[in-house]
Design an enzyme around this catalytic site. Structure first.
Site, short mmCIF file in Angstrom:
data_model
loop_
_atom_site.label_atom_id
_atom_site.label_comp_id
_atom_site.label_asym_id
_atom_site.label_seq_id
_atom_site.Cartn_x
_atom_site.Cartn_y
_atom_site.Cartn_z
N GLY A 48 47.17 31.96 76.02
CA GLY A 48 47.01 30.85 77.19
C GLY A 48 48.28 29.72 76.93
O GLY A 48 47.88 28.65 77.58
N ILE A 49 49.32 30.08 76.59
CA ILE A 49 50.17 28.85 76.49
C ILE A 49 51.42 29.09 77.63
O ILE A 49 52.09 28.24 77.50
CB ILE A 49 51.01 29.04 75.00
CG1 ILE A 49 51.81 30.48 74.84
CG2 ILE A 49 50.04 28.89 74.11
CD1 ILE A 49 52.53 30.41 73.44
N GLY A 50 51.11 30.09 78.10
CA GLY A 50 52.33 30.14 79.09
C GLY A 50 53.47 31.36 79.14
O GLY A 50 54.52 31.43 79.69
N LYS A 51 53.19 32.26 78.13
CA LYS A 51 54.19 33.04 77.93
C LYS A 51 54.23 34.12 78.91
O LYS A 51 55.51 34.69 79.10
CB LYS A 51 54.04 33.79 76.50
CG LYS A 51 52.95 34.83 76.25
CD LYS A 51 52.93 35.19 74.88
CE LYS A 51 51.47 36.20 74.92
NZ LYS A 51 50.34 35.49 75.01
N THR A 52 53.29 34.53 79.72
CA THR A 52 53.62 35.25 80.74
C THR A 52 54.34 34.61 82.20
O THR A 52 55.23 35.27 82.51
CB THR A 52 52.24 35.71 81.60
OG1 THR A 52 51.48 36.36 80.38
CG2 THR A 52 52.26 36.65 83.01
N LYS A 99 53.94 45.27 79.91
CA LYS A 99 53.07 44.75 79.07
C LYS A 99 52.24 45.99 78.67
O LYS A 99 51.67 46.51 79.29
CB LYS A 99 51.98 43.75 80.06
CG LYS A 99 50.58 43.35 79.25
CD LYS A 99 50.78 42.01 78.71
CE LYS A 99 49.60 41.29 78.12
NZ LYS A 99 49.55 40.11 77.62
#
Length: 213
Positions: free
Chosen positions: A13-17, A33
């Protein structure tokens, strides 16, 4: 420039997507993915398709699509399927491929193996995404240590979040890993705003300068 870039994170949930979407779009490349856990909301592949500007043909289908948004090993068990990490092979492409893991490096794919085991087998350069909030120094340095223990090449660290100059500096100094840039929090997240933020805060030439030992 490397043909493959594996994007992983210090946590979930840190924004890597969002970072992966920006990177794949900037490279005019491809995205994959390997394992998606959770199908009720927009999947990571769908998010990248929406934000990157890449055509649907540039988004490779997941090897495993699992219903429950939990660790892949448990989601697979709930679905009654078995993930075979050895079956995860990098797709052949005619351009750069951004591969996104799930959560952090030690997220289990099975009860015997983790994502970092697959990354070590691939031996491809890794970009480590790290948030800039409290706790990130410890998480980031531990992740770098885990990658180095397995001799996985590290392209650099991509910070995500608000500017924290001392935090970012001490991570760079203590890890010896190049900082590729920082993706700020965007009040309005669109393909255009993401592309502009990535261009303003990252230098693609850094991807050509080799990897950290």
């Amino acid at each position: 420039m490397s043909r493959y870039f594996v994007v992983t994170g210090t946590d979930t949930g840190i924004g890597k997507t969002v970072f992966s979407a920006a990177l794949a779009g900037a490279l005019d490349g491809y995205y994959w993915k390997p394992v998606q856990s959770g199908l009720d909301e927009e999947t990571d592949s769908e998010t990248v398709r929406r934000l990157s500007g890449l055509s649907a043909e540039r988004i490779f289908p997941e090897a495993w699509r699992l219903q429950t948004p939990v660790s892949p090993h448990l989601s697979a068990e709930i679905d009654g399927v078995a993930i075979d990490p050895d079956a995860l092979r990098l797709p052949e492409t005619d351009g750069p491929l951004v591969v996104e893991g799930a959560g952090g490096l030690l997220v289990p794919l099975t009860r015997q193996g983790t994502y970092i085991d697959v990354f070590a087998r691939w031996g491809q350069p890794v970009i480590l995404c790290a948030r800039t909030g409290l706790g990130t120094i410890n998480h980031t340095l531990l992740s770098v240590e885990a990658l180095r223990q397995r001799r996985i090449p590290i392209v650099g660290i991509a910070f995500i979040g608000e500017e924290r100059s001392d935090t970012q500096t001490i991570i760079a100094e203590m890890s010896g890993v190049p900082v590729l840039g920082r993706l700020p929090v965007l009040d309005v997240l669109t393909p255009e705003s993401l592309r502009r933020a990535f261009t303003d805060h990252f230098d693609l030439s850094l991807l050509q300068e080799g990897v950290a030992a």
